[in-house]
Structures are given as C-alpha cells and as structure tokens.
Design an enzyme around this catalytic site. Structure first.
Site, mmCIF file in Angstrom:
data_model
loop_
_atom_site.group_PDB
_atom_site.id
_atom_site.type_symbol
_atom_site.label_atom_id
_atom_site.label_comp_id
_atom_site.label_asym_id
_atom_site.label_seq_id
_atom_site.Cartn_x
_atom_site.Cartn_y
_atom_site.Cartn_z
ATOM 1 N N PHE A 205 0.863 -1.182 0.000
ATOM 2 C CA PHE A 205 0.000 0.000 0.000
ATOM 3 C C PHE A 205 0.898 1.230 0.000
ATOM 4 C CE2 PHE A 205 -2.365 3.515 1.718
ATOM 5 C CZ PHE A 205 -3.612 3.387 1.123
ATOM 6 N N ASP A 314 9.269 3.121 1.718
ATOM 7 C CA ASP A 314 8.067 3.853 2.124
ATOM 8 C C ASP A 314 7.875 3.697 3.631
ATOM 9 O OD1 ASP A 314 5.517 4.734 2.709
ATOM 10 O OD2 ASP A 314 4.540 3.718 1.032
ATOM 11 N N LYS A 345 2.290 10.638 8.422
ATOM 12 C CA LYS A 345 1.627 10.140 9.629
ATOM 13 C C LYS A 345 2.226 10.705 10.923
ATOM 14 C CE LYS A 345 -0.557 6.038 7.660
ATOM 15 N NZ LYS A 345 -1.959 6.289 7.982
ATOM 16 N N THR A 369 1.175 23.950 -4.480
ATOM 17 C CA THR A 369 0.988 25.210 -3.756
ATOM 18 C C THR A 369 1.606 25.166 -2.365
ATOM 19 O OG1 THR A 369 -1.059 25.699 -4.951
ATOM 20 C CG2 THR A 369 -0.723 26.837 -2.854
#
Length: 487
Positions: A205, A314, A345, A369
């Site tokens: 994931f 990751d 997280k 942005t």
C-alpha cells in the site's frame, strides 16, 4: 525536566498528563464503555447528519477530542476507549499532549499557523533553519536533501516523479530537452512522456492517488474502476511462524521473491518499459503487516544497485518510532542508504528524504501550492524533543516486548483462533482464523473499551502511541483474552 508526569497507577489512581501549568487533562485508569453499542446513539445521529453531504461508509464513531487524553480516545456517547490504532498510526504522543497544546500559545508560532505560505515560492524567514534543525536532524543516515509534502500519498507520488526524472537524466546526460520531447509530452506521448515503471509488491500500500495507486495492491476496493499503469508487481515474502522454527523455509521464500524481482526487471526492460525504481514498505501495513527479513531487504538493495534502479523505502506508516527505531529500515543494516525514504503520519506532514541526484535541475518539476506545512513542523519539533527527553524509543521496545509476549501466550492458549504474532516494537500484528473471526474480535474489543484495527484479510494490527506503557499493554491483553474466551 520531565514534561510528561507518569503517576504510578493503582486501582484508584489516575494518569495525569503533564504538570498543572500545562494541562488538567486526565487519562483514566481503564476504559469506560457507557453506550449499549458502539457507535452509540449520538454518533449515529451525527453520522446521519454527515451522510446528507458526505460519504460515511468508513466512519466507526464520532470522537470528542476535547475530552480525549493520552492513550484514550473519547467518543460523543461518553465511551472512553484505550486507543491502540491511533488514527491509523498517526498519533505519536497520544491525545492532547500538554507540550503540543502549548506550541500555539506562542504568538510567533500562531502566526506561522495562520499565515500558511506557498512554500515553494514565498517561504517564511524561519523555514531554512526549521528544515535544518528539525527535519534534517531526523534524516535517515546518508540522505542530505528533503522535499516536503502534505500526506503519504502525495509524498510517494512526487517521489516517483523524482525517480523518473533521475532515471531520464542518467540517459540524457547534460543534453537539453529536445523540441520533440517538449511537444510530445504535451499530448502524453513518447519521447517526452517515456515508458517507465515502478516495481512494487503484492500486498503493498503506497497511497490512493493515481500513480501511487498503481503500486498499491492491498485491497481491490482501493483500485477497482480506476485505470492503472502497466507496472510490474513482485511477490513479497510470506513467512511461516514462528520464525525461529521455519528459518530454512523462510530463507527459500526470500530467495524466490528476490529472483522474481530480477526476472521482472529483465522482462520489463525487454518490453520497452524499464523499471526506474522499486517501492517497498519495511513492513507491509495495510496489506496485512507482512514483514521481511533484513537479508531480503539487503538483497533487494543489491539488485537495485546492480540494475541501476532506485530503491524507495516507504516509511509513511513505519516511520516515527513505532518499531523501536525512528526509521524501521534501520533494523536492516543496509550497506548504503536507500535512495529515497518517504514519510508522513506520525511526522505530522509528508515528504521524502533523498540525495542530490534526485533534485531536478529545473524549477517547478516537483511542485505544488503548499509543499508541506510550517505549522506541522512546529508540532514535529516538540514531538521530537519529547521523544528524546522521555526516551520513548526505549519505552516502545520495553512495552512492545510485554505486548508481543502476551500475544504469543494468547496464541498458545487459543491456537484455533490466533497465530503468527509478528512485528517490531509496538508495531505488531496477529492473524485470526478467518476474516469473520477477525472482524468479530475487533468489534468485541471495541465494546470492551479497546480500539484497534484490521489489516489484510485476517490480521489485527496494533498501533499505539509512543507513550503507551506496559500497564496499557496488560489492559489490552486482558480484554483480548476475555473476548477470545467468549468466542
């Protein structure tokens, strides 16, 4: 000076968060369940109200964050749950930690919060110093650059772009973009939009944005109806437990999966869709808390180096201390640092660490942005201080041993229900007989006052805050045992 006052608990005592000058919030000595069911009537009423304007299919309850404290989350029906899920592993110091509450009582910090800049164009004067003193202070060893983002998905998404740019720069050398490249990319055609791929693993994931979703393989509901890139997907090791009784078989599993990685890299090179990078989680979290050995990860890095492929680790869910080290990949003893490490997280904002090779030569190639959030960095600054001052990584390892040993004992007591306890620190999981039993256990635990979550098809995952103590672990184990006996 200690900033988190831990009182010794008795049956009548209470865990007080901080000194009086910081906070009067109190953590109860145990969970409190008031409603007949969870979600209770007030949560259901709010769910119906929200359902008029927004999808609510994933909502479990409505929290009262003003009353939540430490390791306990309160809901609007007065239930006080010991939270070992922590917003899907995103709450490092528990709820309403006094040090974090005080961050925005500082007027300068408050101005940083409300005057949120477009960091890529108009960063505040303090931004360079904050990156150096906070984020680079926790950078994985050997990585000297950082690109900040907002969340885990956009961290991986932009890290993939950095890997593709790096790969093309190797091929292009110092040559300028050709007119053909400039024109063809505008209509999504080669050579400006080249055929390149990211190799990922079954059960992985990495997010739900379009590129990241092509490397996500944990549940079909995340992916169905959404187009995906033709990128290779390798098998991730599926170990037999206990690990110490299945060493030879698990080594064969490592070798098989690494061989498959090499075969896929060769196969995609032949089909003119070369692998530019490999994305992998230190522990596959959403996919079932699947772990792999340090030898597997070192072998994977060796393949990447040999093939000229970038290795992305990751750490969106594993980073921040839950495994007993700040970065889970520190357990693997890599000979060289990974090429890219993504995070989010527990670290409050997103981003990725890398070296100079992954910095684009031209501006605006990796850009949006916000490019992160200075307000979140202020929270992270205080979180890191508390982790260091309170020696919370040591606490994670000590408490994790109590929790893991307890889960192993429950395995022995209920062998027809539980198996395959695994993980590092308090970043743990256990398998159930099937999905139905797993879901029943999670629901029953919530009704005894313990909030946890599932992962994969049959696993229960434990993701407590770093301030989770041994006595909290014992509460979880006692209530889990009660639930298992009822089954």
């Amino acid at each position: 000076m200690r900033h988190l006052l831990l009182n010794t608990l008795t049956k009548q005592s209470v865990y007080r968060l901080g000194f009086n000058r910081y906070s009067t919030l109190q953590e109860p000595k145990e969970p409190i369940v008031k409603s007949k069911a969870i979600p209770g009537p007030k949560s259901l009423e709010l769910k119906n109200k929200l359902d008029a304007v927004q999808s609510t299919g994933t909502i479990q309850l409505f929290a009262d964050y003003e009353k939540s404290a430490g390791n306990y989350i309160c809901d609007v029906d007065g239930n006080v749950l010991l939270d070992v899920y922590t917003q899907i592993s995103s709450v490092p110091l528990g709820y309403n930690h006094p040090r974090l509450i005080n961050v925005f009582k500082d007027e300068n910090n408050l101005k940083t919060l409300i005057n949120r800049p477009a960091l890529g164009v108009f960063p505040g004067k303090e931004w360079p110093e904050k990156l150096h003193s906070i984020l680079m202070n926790i950078a994985p060893k050997g990585l000297n650059k950082i690109t900040t983002m907002m969340c885990g998905s956009c961290s991986n998404e932009n890290a993939y772009k950095s890997i593709f740019i790096w790969y093309q720069n190797k091929l292009r050398g110092k040559a300028a973009f050709t007119e053909q490249e400039k024109c063809s990319c505008m209509i999504n055609q080669a050579p400006g939009s080249p055929q390149l791929s990211i190799l990922s693993f079954k059960g992985a994931f990495h997010g739900r944005t379009l590129g990241a979703l092509s490397t996500t393989h944990s549940k079909y509901i995340h992916k169905i109806d959404v187009p995906s890139f033709d990128w290779p997907v390798a098998s991730f090791p599926q170990y037999k437990y206990p690990l110490d009784e299945n060493v030879a078989e698990n080594k064969k599993e490592d070798a098989k999966c690494l061989s498959e990685v090499e075969e896929l890299i060769e196969q995609y090179a032949k089909k003119s869709n070369p692998v530019a990078g490999v994305a992998v989680e230190p522990i596959q979290s959403e996919g079932g808390d699947n772990e792999a050995s340090p030898e597997f990860f070192r072998g994977l890095q060796s393949i990447c180096k040999k093939r000229g492929v970038a290795l992305l680790i990751d750490e969106v869910q594993t980073g921040g201390g839950g495994t007993g080290k700040f970065w889970c990949h520190e357990h693997f003893n890599f000979e060289q640092p990974p090429d890219v490490v993504t995070f989010s997280k527990k670290l409050q904002l997103g981003g990725y660490f890398h070296n100079d090779d992954f910095v684009p030569n031209e501006p605006y190639r990796i850009f949006n942005t916000w490019m992160g959030d200075p307000g979140k960095v202020l929270l992270l600054e205080e979180i890191i201080k508390v982790i260091q001052e309170e020696k919370l990584l040591a606490n994670v390892n000590e408490t994790g041993k109590v929790l893991k040993d307890g889960l192993l004992n429950l395995e022995k007591e209920f062998p027809t229900i539980l198996n395959s306890t695994r993980g590092r620190g308090t970043f743990l999981a256990i398998n159930c007989t099937n999905t139905s039993v797993r879901d029943r256990i999670i629901t029953a635990l919530r009704h005894t006052g313990v909030q946890t979550g599932g992962c994969g098809d049959i696993s229960i995952r434990f993701r407590p805050a770093l301030v989770f103590k041994k006595y909290h672990a014992n509460i979880v184990l006692d209530r889990l045992r009660t639930v298992l006996k009822s089954l």
